[in-house]
Design a protein around this motif. Structure first.
Motif, PDB file in Angstrom:
ATOM      1  N   ASP A 250       0.860  -1.231   0.023  1.00 16.35           N
ATOM      2  CA  ASP A 250       0.006   0.141   0.057  1.00 16.35           C
ATOM      3  C   ASP A 250       0.904   1.258  -0.072  1.00 16.35           C
TER       4      ASP A 250
ATOM      5  N   PHE B 149       6.602   7.678   5.561  1.00 16.94           N
ATOM      6  CA  PHE B 149       5.558   6.979   6.092  1.00 16.94           C
ATOM      7  C   PHE B 149       5.423   7.060   7.621  1.00 16.94           C
TER       8      PHE B 149
ATOM      9  N   ASN C 263       0.251   4.310   0.718  1.00 16.26           N
ATOM     10  CA  ASN C 263       0.032   5.227   1.993  1.00 16.26           C
ATOM     11  C   ASN C 263       0.592   4.457   3.335  1.00 16.26           C
ATOM     12  N   THR C 264       0.226   3.547   3.673  1.00 14.18           N
ATOM     13  CA  THR C 264       0.322   2.677   4.693  1.00 14.18           C
ATOM     14  C   THR C 264       1.609   1.882   4.981  1.00 14.18           C
TER      15      THR C 264
END
Ligand code: C2E
Ligand code: MG
Ligand code: MG
Ligand code: MG
Length: 294
Positions: free
Chosen positions: A49, A294, A51-52
């Motif tokens: 992912d 992140f 984003n995460t």
């Protein structure tokens, strides 16, 4: 060129042709044997992912474990499998193996991951593909997990007959299966596909991802594709991510998922399972290290 040298060239050409045909015949025979004796192996490559940093899925990639020649990559046998039609039963074995592995991970308590399987154009055009897949899912008790199966098709599946492709894709979407266009940008890309077909995901081909951070043209293409896809409500996966700078660049462009050697090569089931455990247990420090954003 003299007549003699033409003749020699012809001789050379024809004997080369004969060898090729012979090699093809041998390979075709071996593919049949491979099907009967279960030489095919499914490897998995994680998708991360953007984003995460969590593992959100994986792509299933077939290999052939040849008793003498060792582990063969798809490039060594998929073209002949396509030409002979053997890709259909091979593809079915891949789907079966993926269902079995999903079930095993489920039993081991791994949270379900979306597994993407590549479909050949020939498989795509098989009558009752949706029924075949529905049967597979129910045989493996995975009827409740159809959204954990994704199918990757290339633009070559779509060009011949867009309305028919649309019907096939709709029948698969009705099963709850996620649909992705693979190698986007390399075929006869048409924006019409994105507009009319019930697809959920676009995978940007590695040729645009490679050197993205240093090649302004690639950067522009990837940036525009991501923007366009997001406006059309499509998820974007970048394949072939090899360096930290490429990953960071993609992350900044809002790319939904990253896949490539940077995170993992395609690996056998048990190695993939271990990779998932380590990644989760360490709350993705690998990625935080790689991508400090992140
Ligand atoms: P694909 O679906 O576009 O798969 C991506 C290919 O890129 C895979 O090659 C993968 O190993 C490779 N790759 C992933 N990350 C990187 C990276 O960071 N750098 C580089 N250089 N390469 C990366 P692979 O496994 O050799 O598969 C090649 C092709 O064979 C696939 O391309 C797909 O078109 C086909 N294929 C693989 N498995 C199947 C299958 O089960 N059925 C069908 N019909 N085709 C398959
Ligand atoms: Mg693929
Ligand atoms: Mg691809
Ligand atoms: Mg490719």
């Amino acid at each position: 060129a003299s007549r003699v040298s033409q003749e020699i060239a012809y001789e050379f050409y024809s004997s080369h042709q004969r060898e090729q045909n012979l090699e093809q015949l041998v390979l075709e025979d071996e593919l049949i044997q491979a099907l009967e004796e279960s030489w095919f192996r499914v490897f998995y490559q994680p998708k991360i992912d953007g984003n995460t940093g969590a593992i959100v899925g994986a792509e299933a990639l077939v290999r052939c474990q040849h008793p003498q020649k060792g582990l063969l990559p798809p490039a060594k046998f998929i073209p002949i499998a396509e030409a002979t039609g053997l890709i259909v039963p091979i593809g079915l074995q891949v789907l079966e193996q993926v269902c079995q592995d999903q079930k095993q991970w489920n039993n081991l308590g791994l949270s379900p991951l979306k597994i993407a399987v590549n479909l050949s154009p020939l498989q795509f055009r098989q009558a009752n593909l949706d029924q075949t897949i529905a049967n597979l899912l129910s045989t493996h008790g995975l009827m409740l997990l159809p959204n954990f199966l994704e199918l990757e098709i290339t633009e070559s599946c779509l060009i011949a007959n867009v309305p028919r492709a649309c019907e096939i894709l709709t029948s698969l979407a009705n099963l709850g299966i996620t649909l992705a266009i693979d190698d986007f940008g390399t075929g006869y890309s048409s924006l019409e596909y994105l507009q009319v077909l019930p697809v959920n995901v676009v995978k940007i081909d590695q040729c645009f991802v490679r050197g993205l951070d240093t090649n302004p043209k690639n950067a522009s293409i990837v940036k525009s594709v991501i923007q366009l896809c997001h406006e059309l409500n499509l998820q974007v996966v970048a394949e072939g991510v090899e360096t930290v700078t490429e990953a960071r660049f993609l992350q900044n462009l809002g790319c939904d998922q990253l896949q490539g050697y940077l995170f993992s090569r395609p690996v056998p089931e048990s190695e993939f399972y271990q990779f998932c455990l380590d990644w989760t247990a360490s709350e993705v420090p690998e990625l935080s290290n790689l991508l400090p954003d992140f």
